[in-house]
Design an enzyme around this catalytic site. Structure first.
Site, mmCIF file in Angstrom:
data_model
loop_
_atom_site.group_PDB
_atom_site.id
_atom_site.type_symbol
_atom_site.label_atom_id
_atom_site.label_comp_id
_atom_site.label_asym_id
_atom_site.label_seq_id
_atom_site.Cartn_x
_atom_site.Cartn_y
_atom_site.Cartn_z
ATOM 1 N N SER A 1 0.853 -1.190 0.000
ATOM 2 C CA SER A 1 0.000 0.000 0.000
ATOM 3 C C SER A 1 0.889 1.239 0.000
ATOM 4 O O SER A 1 1.734 1.394 0.878
ATOM 5 C CB SER A 1 -0.903 0.021 1.246
ATOM 6 O OG SER A 1 -1.822 -1.050 1.212
ATOM 7 N N LYS B 1 -7.687 1.470 -2.367
ATOM 8 C CA LYS B 1 -7.243 1.042 -1.032
ATOM 9 C C LYS B 1 -7.305 2.206 -0.042
ATOM 10 O O LYS B 1 -7.655 2.023 1.136
ATOM 11 C CB LYS B 1 -5.818 0.486 -1.097
ATOM 12 C CG LYS B 1 -5.223 0.070 0.255
ATOM 13 C CD LYS B 1 -6.064 -1.003 0.952
ATOM 14 C CE LYS B 1 -5.509 -1.378 2.327
ATOM 15 N NZ LYS B 1 -4.246 -2.135 2.275
ATOM 16 N N LYS C 1 0.173 5.467 8.023
ATOM 17 C CA LYS C 1 0.773 5.746 6.718
ATOM 18 C C LYS C 1 -0.307 5.856 5.648
ATOM 19 O O LYS C 1 -0.298 6.777 4.813
ATOM 20 C CB LYS C 1 1.755 4.630 6.350
ATOM 21 C CG LYS C 1 2.319 4.712 4.940
ATOM 22 C CD LYS C 1 2.730 3.340 4.425
ATOM 23 C CE LYS C 1 1.525 2.440 4.218
ATOM 24 N NZ LYS C 1 1.848 1.136 3.617
#
Length: 298
Positions: A102, A178, A247
């Site tokens: 990701s 995502k 993150k």
């Protein structure tokens, strides 16, 4: 490259919380898998299960038609792909990189264009949702960006590890999807922690919340997974680290800034996670978010 999923040589780079169970599913399906990890000790379980250790990322790429990868962040991905002894140094003609990591969509688009230009290798950004349980049980949802033909070529292999593999658009679209997923999950984690604390302070058995709410509008996979752990203050084994969610929400914030989209709820969840990181708990399971609420004075 044959185009038949069962005939493709497979490789997996990044044998961590997600990479190990995903590789195990490939091995249990009877597939031969070459593996490499920056920390060799993490390879022990999959090698004992039948995986073949490669000498480097470059060595692995040179022997595989499909190279799968799940790394911690953008910096790690760039190093493993383009650094010394990296994937780009030796690839099979027509091979494809499937990146389960990701990271921000802009970097994905830039890396994909560079890899195709320098090495002739396709790049599919394919971040996953479902956590460690989904990786173990083969129930992951994977959202993909890239060329349609390449996505169809890897689909039979992905089906061994996931129950859903959805093509969302061109390069970077998987990463953007995502981020949408992480906005929803991050906000849910904060809301679940609040609900658990309210139940506890009001004298209700918080461990019963998932059962009581199952099937209703408040039900969700995060509720069923995280609420019992929060109620029990059970943080092991980890289902996902705080720094990973932080993150992703940071990347979502930047993507939203570029698109001009407001993120008030996700911004609140992000700041709660940042408080956890400031307390030295960035490596803790996201379940530990409940500890922020424990520290509030009544």
């Amino acid at each position: 490259m044959t185009g038949e999923g069962e005939d493709l040589e497979l490789g997996y780079i990044g044998i961590g919380l997600m990479g190990e169970p995903m590789t195990m599913r490939l091995l249990k399906a009877g597939r031969s898998v070459a593996v490499w990890n920056r920390s060799r000790e993490k390879l022990r379980g999959v090698v004992e299960a039948g995986a073949v250790e490669a000498k480097s990322a470059s060595d692995l790429a040179g022997r595989c038609d499909i190279v799968m990868m799940c790394l911690t962040d953008t910096k790690a991905v760039e190093h493993v792909v383009f650094g010394e002894n990296g994937i780009a140094g030796a690839v099979r003609p027509g091979s494809i990189l499937v990146d389960f990591s990701s990271m921000d969509p802009d970097s994905t688009r830039r890396f994909a264009a560079r890899l195709r230009e320098e090495a002739g290798m396709g790049w599919i950004d394919a971040p996953v949702s479902g956590g460690v349980p989904g990786a173990r049980d083969g129930t992951l949802a994977i959202m993909a960006g890239g060329e349609a033909g390449e996505i169809e070529r890897v689909r039979p292999v992905i089906a061994l590890m996931a129950q859903r593999f959805t093509h969302m658009g061109p390069s970077g679209a998987g990463q953007t999807t995502k981020l949408c997923n992480q906005i929803i999950v991050g906000c849910q984690l904060a809301a679940i922690a609040e609900a658990v604390r309210l139940a506890e302070e009001a004298g209700v058995d918080a461990k019963m919340l998932p059962e009581a709410l199952k099937g209703g509008f408040a039900d969700s996979i995060p509720l069923q997974l995280f609420a019992p752990r929060m109620a029990a203050r059970a943080f092991e084994p980890p289902l996902g680290a705080i720094h990973t969610m932080l993150k992703d929400l940071d990347n979502a914030g930047e993507a939203a800034r570029q698109a001009g989209a407001p993120l008030p709820m996700a911004s609140t969840a992000r700041e709660l996670l940042r408080q956890m990181a400031a307390r030295g708990q960035s490596e803790a399971c996201a379940t530990a978010l409940i500890q922020l609420y424990d520290s509030v004075q009544r």
